[in-house]
Design a protein around this motif. Sequence first.
Motif, PDB file in Angstrom:
ATOM      1  N   ASP A 172       0.831  -1.206   0.000  1.00 58.24           N
ATOM      2  CA  ASP A 172       0.000   0.000   0.000  1.00 58.24           C
ATOM      3  C   ASP A 172       0.866   1.256   0.000  1.00 58.24           C
ATOM      4  OD1 ASP A 172      -2.426  -1.452   0.167  1.00 58.24           O
ATOM      5  OD2 ASP A 172      -2.114  -1.727   2.310  1.00 58.24           O
ATOM      6  N   LEU A 173       2.101   1.112   0.455  1.00 59.09           N
ATOM      7  CA  LEU A 173       3.051   2.228   0.497  1.00 59.09           C
ATOM      8  C   LEU A 173       4.414   1.713   0.100  1.00 59.09           C
ATOM      9  CD1 LEU A 173       3.972   5.141   1.439  1.00 59.09           C
ATOM     10  CD2 LEU A 173       4.407   4.101   3.668  1.00 59.09           C
ATOM     11  N   GLU A 174       5.101   2.464  -0.765  1.00 56.90           N
ATOM     12  CA  GLU A 174       6.483   2.137  -1.125  1.00 56.90           C
ATOM     13  C   GLU A 174       7.282   3.427  -1.165  1.00 56.90           C
ATOM     14  OE1 GLU A 174       9.512   1.276  -4.677  1.00 56.90           O
ATOM     15  OE2 GLU A 174       7.371   1.395  -5.129  1.00 56.90           O
ATOM     16  N   ILE A 175       8.296   3.544  -0.303  1.00 51.15           N
ATOM     17  CA  ILE A 175       9.145   4.737  -0.312  1.00 51.15           C
ATOM     18  C   ILE A 175      10.608   4.332  -0.267  1.00 51.15           C
ATOM     19  CG2 ILE A 175       7.502   6.379   0.683  1.00 51.15           C
ATOM     20  CD1 ILE A 175       8.782   5.905   3.406  1.00 51.15           C
ATOM     21  N   VAL A 176      11.437   5.139  -0.921  1.00 53.11           N
ATOM     22  CA  VAL A 176      12.888   5.032  -0.791  1.00 53.11           C
ATOM     23  C   VAL A 176      13.332   6.223   0.048  1.00 53.11           C
ATOM     24  CG1 VAL A 176      15.097   5.100  -1.992  1.00 53.11           C
ATOM     25  CG2 VAL A 176      13.187   3.825  -2.975  1.00 53.11           C
ATOM     26  N   VAL A 177      14.032   5.932   1.129  1.00 53.38           N
ATOM     27  CA  VAL A 177      14.456   6.967   2.074  1.00 53.38           C
ATOM     28  C   VAL A 177      15.978   6.968   2.123  1.00 53.38           C
ATOM     29  CG1 VAL A 177      14.223   7.834   4.437  1.00 53.38           C
ATOM     30  CG2 VAL A 177      12.388   6.465   3.425  1.00 53.38           C
ATOM     31  N   ALA A 178      16.586   8.155   2.059  1.00 49.21           N
ATOM     32  CA  ALA A 178      18.037   8.281   2.180  1.00 49.21           C
ATOM     33  C   ALA A 178      18.350   9.297   3.261  1.00 49.21           C
ATOM     34  CB  ALA A 178      18.658   8.700   0.853  1.00 49.21           C
ATOM     35  N   GLY A 179      19.514   9.141   3.877  1.00 52.65           N
ATOM     36  CA  GLY A 179      19.895  10.082   4.921  1.00 52.65           C
ATOM     37  C   GLY A 179      21.228   9.729   5.529  1.00 52.65           C
ATOM     38  N   THR A 180      21.564  10.459   6.575  1.00 53.60           N
ATOM     39  CA  THR A 180      22.801  10.243   7.322  1.00 53.60           C
ATOM     40  C   THR A 180      22.431   9.723   8.708  1.00 53.60           C
ATOM     41  OG1 THR A 180      22.778  12.459   8.269  1.00 53.60           O
ATOM     42  CG2 THR A 180      23.818  12.201   6.105  1.00 53.60           C
ATOM     43  N   ARG A 181      23.443   9.533   9.545  1.00 55.18           N
ATOM     44  CA  ARG A 181      23.165   9.145  10.930  1.00 55.18           C
ATOM     45  C   ARG A 181      22.325  10.205  11.636  1.00 55.18           C
ATOM     46  NH1 ARG A 181      25.435   5.267  13.805  1.00 55.18           N
ATOM     47  NH2 ARG A 181      25.058   6.549  15.658  1.00 55.18           N
ATOM     48  N   ASP A 182      22.490  11.463  11.215  1.00 57.02           N
ATOM     49  CA  ASP A 182      21.816  12.573  11.907  1.00 57.02           C
ATOM     50  C   ASP A 182      20.354  12.731  11.520  1.00 57.02           C
ATOM     51  OD1 ASP A 182      24.166  13.228  13.223  1.00 57.02           O
ATOM     52  OD2 ASP A 182      24.844  14.488  11.563  1.00 57.02           O
ATOM     53  N   GLY A 183      19.971  12.257  10.348  1.00 56.20           N
ATOM     54  CA  GLY A 183      18.579  12.431   9.955  1.00 56.20           C
ATOM     55  C   GLY A 183      18.329  12.081   8.505  1.00 56.20           C
ATOM     56  N   ILE A 184      17.057  12.182   8.137  1.00 57.33           N
ATOM     57  CA  ILE A 184      16.622  11.884   6.769  1.00 57.33           C
ATOM     58  C   ILE A 184      16.856  13.101   5.888  1.00 57.33           C
ATOM     59  CG2 ILE A 184      14.563  11.448   5.367  1.00 57.33           C
ATOM     60  CD1 ILE A 184      13.520   9.806   7.806  1.00 57.33           C
ATOM     61  N   THR A 185      17.357  12.866   4.690  1.00 60.70           N
ATOM     62  CA  THR A 185      17.589  13.985   3.767  1.00 60.70           C
ATOM     63  C   THR A 185      16.822  13.851   2.456  1.00 60.70           C
ATOM     64  OG1 THR A 185      19.570  12.870   2.919  1.00 60.70           O
ATOM     65  CG2 THR A 185      19.886  14.465   4.696  1.00 60.70           C
ATOM     66  N   MET A 186      16.317  12.668   2.141  1.00 57.79           N
ATOM     67  CA  MET A 186      15.572  12.493   0.896  1.00 57.79           C
ATOM     68  C   MET A 186      14.551  11.372   1.051  1.00 57.79           C
ATOM     69  SD  MET A 186      16.617  10.913  -2.743  1.00 57.79           S
ATOM     70  CE  MET A 186      16.115   9.344  -2.064  1.00 57.79           C
ATOM     71  N   VAL A 187      13.364  11.597   0.498  1.00 57.10           N
ATOM     72  CA  VAL A 187      12.322  10.568   0.455  1.00 57.10           C
ATOM     73  C   VAL A 187      11.664  10.633  -0.913  1.00 57.10           C
ATOM     74  CG1 VAL A 187      10.252   9.625   1.526  1.00 57.10           C
ATOM     75  CG2 VAL A 187      11.838  10.983   2.901  1.00 57.10           C
ATOM     76  N   GLU A 188      11.380   9.473  -1.478  1.00 54.88           N
ATOM     77  CA  GLU A 188      10.626   9.439  -2.727  1.00 54.88           C
ATOM     78  C   GLU A 188       9.779   8.177  -2.737  1.00 54.88           C
ATOM     79  OE1 GLU A 188      11.194   9.900  -7.494  1.00 54.88           O
ATOM     80  OE2 GLU A 188      12.136  11.180  -6.032  1.00 54.88           O
ATOM     81  N   GLY A 189       8.525   8.321  -3.142  1.00 58.92           N
ATOM     82  CA  GLY A 189       7.694   7.129  -3.209  1.00 58.92           C
ATOM     83  C   GLY A 189       6.241   7.438  -3.460  1.00 58.92           C
ATOM     84  N   GLY A 190       5.436   6.415  -3.328  1.00 59.16           N
ATOM     85  CA  GLY A 190       4.007   6.558  -3.581  1.00 59.16           C
ATOM     86  C   GLY A 190       3.217   5.615  -2.701  1.00 59.16           C
ATOM     87  N   GLY A 191       1.918   5.834  -2.671  1.00 61.36           N
ATOM     88  CA  GLY A 191       1.064   5.007  -1.835  1.00 61.36           C
ATOM     89  C   GLY A 191      -0.351   4.955  -2.363  1.00 61.36           C
ATOM     90  N   LYS A 192      -1.141   4.111  -1.730  1.00 64.40           N
ATOM     91  CA  LYS A 192      -2.556   3.968  -2.092  1.00 64.40           C
ATOM     92  C   LYS A 192      -3.388   4.617  -0.994  1.00 64.40           C
ATOM     93  CE  LYS A 192      -1.548  -0.337  -4.555  1.00 64.40           C
ATOM     94  NZ  LYS A 192      -1.696  -1.815  -4.559  1.00 64.40           N
ATOM     95  N   GLU A 193      -3.390   5.936  -1.001  1.00 67.34           N
ATOM     96  CA  GLU A 193      -4.136   6.734  -0.020  1.00 67.34           C
ATOM     97  C   GLU A 193      -3.726   6.382   1.411  1.00 67.34           C
ATOM     98  OE1 GLU A 193      -8.350   7.983  -1.588  1.00 67.34           O
ATOM     99  OE2 GLU A 193      -8.187   5.810  -1.686  1.00 67.34           O
TER     100      GLU A 193
END
Length: 703
Positions: A172-193
């Motif tokens: 229902d949800l698919e995301i690719v998340v990138a970041g460092t130890r300190d935090g998230i810096t990029m998210v991309e994806g989609g979902g079904k509401e």
Amino acid sequence: MVQRVSMQIGGEELVLETGKMAKQANGAVFAQYAGAAVIATVCASSSGEEDLDYVPLTVDYNEKYYAAGKIPGGFIKREGRPKDKEILVSRLIDRPMRPLFDKRFGRDIQVVPTTVSADQVNPPDILAILASSAAVHISDIPFNGPIAGVRVCAIGNELIVNPTYDQIDKADLEIVVAGTRDGITMVEGGGKEVSEDLMIAALEKAHQVIIQFCDLQEKLRELAGKEKLPLLESQTVLQNRDAIRQAAYPRMQEACFVKGKHERSAAIKAVKDDLAAQYAEQLTDEKQLKQFNALFEELEYEILRTSILERGIRVDGRGTEDIRPITCEIGVLPRTHGSALFTRGETQALAVTTLGTVFDEQIFDDIDGDKRERFILHYNFPPFSVGEVGRLGTGRREIGHGNLARRSLEAMVPSKEEFPYTIRVVSEILESNGSSSMATVCGGTLSMLHAGVPMKKPVAGIAMGLITDGNRYAVLSDILGEEDHLGDMDFKVAGTEDGITGFQMDIKIAGVSPEIMRKALDQAKRGRLHILSIMNQTLNKPTEKISEFAPKIVSLKIDTDKIGALIGPGGKTIKALCEQYGVTINTENDGTVTIYGKNAKNAEDARAAVIGIVEDPEVGRIYDGVVKRIMEFGAFVEILPGKEGLCHISKLSRQRIANVTDVVKEGQRIPVKLLEIDKMGRLNLSYIDAIEAAEDEKQGRRG
């Protein structure tokens, strides 16, 4: 010396190795997870340039067909120019890594991740992100990393890390998340509401794994890391900097708040030009000119951010949550199947929907396995949209923005069974000042509804921004181009009234707290609902009839054992039908027959013919037949395509007649009743019984 580190994740071993392959690169890492493997290398040019105002980084992800045991299709059996998927993965790697390189390094940097083994079970893109970061981290190139990427899917209430292709298809949800130890810096994806709560839970889960992946890279650096090269320290200091700043600051405070993108740009340029004229002598030096331009960028950055944090006022006069005026129009083009013009402030998208047949589906031939897409979205960003001169073409921006818009709309596109058309949406960006990809989502929804596509629900999108000084922060709705460029976050959210369907986030600072993320998502939802309400006033459901210029598609189901009869020997029967009715007929193994005609009559006539071929004659049924041949003893009548029966002369009339032609003529359409199918399979028909049955029915209705 070969160095190797590994960890367990998702039931498989993740391995990072260096020292065996590509040893002449500044850094090289071989990464393997189950049957997927990527070699990532990084190289830097031998000399650099001082005072660059950008990072000269190139990421070229590529996939080799041999990785999946395949030979490239087509005439040339060599991998060609990058496919859209390769460009999208390159962007996934570039976006989180680029901010962590120092401009003072000054050298060209090229990262080349290559997928060399693919098991068609585990996606190699996450491996490519890890291998690329690890290659740079162990190299001698200065890098404030490492970064890591992870894919998270939600199937029901379960969050799955590093899912397989099969799990992604069910998610229902698919995301690719990138970041460092300190935090998230990029998210991309989609979902079904999906809900905002599920999105935040997935991000938190992803960051836990990102920390583990970063620790693994640190271990590899401890074993095989090179000493970092020095940065180029600038020797250039802007002469008269304080005097220029003092003179420019009050004038820039006015210029930065002029209404209108081009008017504001012209006002800022006027201040720059005036001061450049005053200090023309020193600015003949190129390095001095660079420092002068950098000062004005710094002033604009400072003024925009201070105004938002201290007064809550943006450069166009809006408050932090205000959305620019929106107008929606549909049917703006006379001959297209569906069209819409969506304008939000100074961003405008002309979205056009075209309906096609199964033969128009997009075919993908890559290492993930062959597949077809019946929903296609193309995004075009011509230079005139920002008032500039430039080359037309499809670059990484067009592919990336188009992919985000496509994912945002895809979940609401009807299934092939509900709507058997191939759907292509093209978004022409006519004006741009912030979030043209989200304007594409809004315009795409309206154009599909106008084309008669029965979308499950309308979709809208909004771009959010963030300004923070570490202590204070402001979340911005519907950001401008300047707020994207000078802000700390570009955060796009698309969805319906009931949930999120598309999501993309790029963060320029170390990380964003859950508190900020929650506020941004809640504010984005309010903005999305506001935009949807305006769109719904224009069109909130599909038009009842599709365009007269669209192909007509008729679908039916036949018994699978009748497929051979429909196709005929060597395809003779189906080809004859296509030629006779001016249609295209497609059959599938499950017995689905789809007929594509230029108009409704042709498609319906062909449908009747197909039914006739696969239908078994039924004794006692009355058929609308055509007299094919006349003999002395009767007439042969075709009751179904390719199925003829004899109507004996005695069955043409209750009175004695001398000639068959006294009652019927060749080519005449007459009703006949099937009396029997004899032992030899011959059909015996009666004209008079069909006439009398019709009379009896009429009398019964009168009575």
